[in-house]
Design a protein around this motif. Structure first.
Motif, PDB file in Angstrom:
ATOM      1  N   ASP A  98       0.865  -1.179   0.000  1.00  0.00           N
ATOM      2  CA  ASP A  98       0.000   0.000   0.000  1.00  0.00           C
ATOM      3  C   ASP A  98       0.906   1.234   0.000  1.00  0.00           C
ATOM      4  O   ASP A  98       1.426   1.637   1.044  1.00  0.00           O
ATOM      5  CB  ASP A  98      -0.909  -0.022   1.237  1.00  0.00           C
ATOM      6  N   TYR A  99       1.117   1.827  -1.173  1.00  0.00           N
ATOM      7  CA  TYR A  99       2.048   2.946  -1.285  1.00  0.00           C
ATOM      8  C   TYR A  99       1.572   4.178  -0.517  1.00  0.00           C
ATOM      9  O   TYR A  99       2.389   4.919   0.039  1.00  0.00           O
ATOM     10  CB  TYR A  99       2.278   3.304  -2.756  1.00  0.00           C
ATOM     11  N   LYS A 100       0.270   4.395  -0.478  1.00  0.00           N
ATOM     12  CA  LYS A 100      -0.235   5.555   0.278  1.00  0.00           C
ATOM     13  C   LYS A 100       0.078   5.412   1.764  1.00  0.00           C
ATOM     14  O   LYS A 100       0.486   6.369   2.422  1.00  0.00           O
ATOM     15  CB  LYS A 100      -1.740   5.707   0.068  1.00  0.00           C
ATOM     16  N   GLU A 101      -0.128   4.205   2.276  1.00  0.00           N
ATOM     17  CA  GLU A 101       0.167   3.969   3.694  1.00  0.00           C
ATOM     18  C   GLU A 101       1.667   4.039   3.945  1.00  0.00           C
ATOM     19  O   GLU A 101       2.115   4.558   4.980  1.00  0.00           O
ATOM     20  CB  GLU A 101      -0.402   2.606   4.111  1.00  0.00           C
ATOM     21  N   ALA A 102       2.445   3.549   2.984  1.00  0.00           N
ATOM     22  CA  ALA A 102       3.910   3.657   3.099  1.00  0.00           C
ATOM     23  C   ALA A 102       4.322   5.115   3.191  1.00  0.00           C
ATOM     24  O   ALA A 102       5.113   5.505   4.067  1.00  0.00           O
ATOM     25  CB  ALA A 102       4.578   2.985   1.901  1.00  0.00           C
ATOM     26  N   ALA A 103       3.781   5.938   2.298  1.00  0.00           N
ATOM     27  CA  ALA A 103       4.138   7.360   2.286  1.00  0.00           C
ATOM     28  C   ALA A 103       3.730   8.033   3.588  1.00  0.00           C
ATOM     29  O   ALA A 103       4.444   8.902   4.105  1.00  0.00           O
ATOM     30  CB  ALA A 103       3.472   8.053   1.099  1.00  0.00           C
ATOM     31  N   GLN A 129       4.598   7.330  -6.397  1.00  0.00           N
ATOM     32  CA  GLN A 129       4.033   6.138  -5.755  1.00  0.00           C
ATOM     33  C   GLN A 129       3.410   6.521  -4.418  1.00  0.00           C
ATOM     34  O   GLN A 129       4.104   6.937  -3.499  1.00  0.00           O
ATOM     35  CB  GLN A 129       5.106   5.070  -5.531  1.00  0.00           C
ATOM     36  N   GLY A 130       2.075   6.387  -4.329  1.00  0.00           N
ATOM     37  CA  GLY A 130       1.385   6.709  -3.079  1.00  0.00           C
ATOM     38  C   GLY A 130       1.146   8.182  -2.885  1.00  0.00           C
ATOM     39  O   GLY A 130       0.399   8.583  -1.982  1.00  0.00           O
ATOM     40  N   VAL A 131       1.794   8.995  -3.696  1.00  0.00           N
ATOM     41  CA  VAL A 131       1.652  10.453  -3.673  1.00  0.00           C
ATOM     42  C   VAL A 131       1.728  10.928  -5.123  1.00  0.00           C
ATOM     43  O   VAL A 131       2.244  10.207  -5.983  1.00  0.00           O
ATOM     44  CB  VAL A 131       2.786  11.126  -2.845  1.00  0.00           C
ATOM     45  N   PRO A 132       1.230  12.125  -5.410  1.00  0.00           N
ATOM     46  CA  PRO A 132       1.380  12.633  -6.778  1.00  0.00           C
ATOM     47  C   PRO A 132       2.863  12.805  -7.121  1.00  0.00           C
ATOM     48  O   PRO A 132       3.655  13.194  -6.259  1.00  0.00           O
ATOM     49  CB  PRO A 132       0.663  13.983  -6.739  1.00  0.00           C
ATOM     50  N   GLN A 133       3.217  12.515  -8.359  1.00  0.00           N
ATOM     51  CA  GLN A 133       4.611  12.735  -8.766  1.00  0.00           C
ATOM     52  C   GLN A 133       4.929  14.223  -8.670  1.00  0.00           C
ATOM     53  O   GLN A 133       4.200  15.061  -9.201  1.00  0.00           O
ATOM     54  CB  GLN A 133       4.851  12.250 -10.191  1.00  0.00           C
TER      55      GLN A 133
END
Length: 219
Positions: A98-103, A129-133
């Protein structure tokens, strides 16, 4: 003190056994003392016990169990646990990827000055990844980690300056960061640095070398 139930002493004794300082290294004994301390809710002990499960030291390797203890420590604000929990979500070890949770966890640790989390959060912004570039946001998180002396991040920040990604293109700044990374043994930095030199004037090269010599890591 540990025998009398002092959680800090129990954690400290666990570290002594984990690192083999003054006693034979014994991860099982380390785990035993950490377990006594986590029963009292001590975040550092939760982190260290989670680390043992992640590495399979003194306990069977179990990423789900590692995440369970790391989460408890992370929720109490332990930056190292937050960084490792972010890495677990980033790689999908012990939890669904889960990239959002990772971020989210990387950001909490990065805001406390955790170099690894700063790099990982910067990398997530760089890749989107998990955030806007967002190259500017990537550079914002790479910079404090580079300023603390991390060679890998210094190299990457040099690359961003050389290519104008998230920062104005600036070959002098690029050369400074490549020089700093090379001085710490980064394997790719010398070659990239040498190829960059042809794009600078002798005065610019001298300026970059002077600034690199005078540079001191921030704490």
């Amino acid at each position: 003190a540990a025998d009398q139930g002092d959680a800090l002493a129990q954690t400290g004794l666990g570290l002594v056994y984990s690192e083999g300082q003054g006693v034979p290294q014994d991860y099982k004994e380390a785990a035993r003392w950490y377990r006594l301390a986590v029963d009292q809710g001590l975040a550092d002990a939760q982190f260290y016990l989670g680390l043992l499960y992640a590495n399979g030291q003194g306990v069977p390797q179990d990423y789900k169990e590692a995440v369970r203890w790391l989460r408890l420590a992370a929720e109490q604000g332990n930056q190292f646990a937050q960084s490792l929990l972010g890495a677990a979500y980033d790689t999908g070890k012990g939890v669904p990827q889960d990239y959002k949770e990772a971020a989210r966890w990387f950001r909490l640790a990065a805001e406390q000055g955790n170099v690894i989390a700063q790099y990982n959060l910067g990398h997530m912004f760089y890749k989107g990844q998990g955030v806007p570039q967002d190259y500017k946001e990537a550079a914002r998180w790479f910079r404090p980690a580079a300023e603390q002396g991390n060679a890998k991040i210094q190299y990457f920040l040099g690359f961003m300056y050389a290519n104008g990604k998230g920062v104005p293109k600036d070959y002098v700044q690029a050369l400074i960061w490549y020089n700093l990374a090379a001085a710490q043994g980064h394997m790719d930095a010398p070659g990239v640095r040498d190829s960059l030199v042809s794009k600078l004037t002798p005065a610019q090269i001298a300026e970059a070398q002077k600034l690199a010599r005078e540079w001191k890591p921030k704490k």
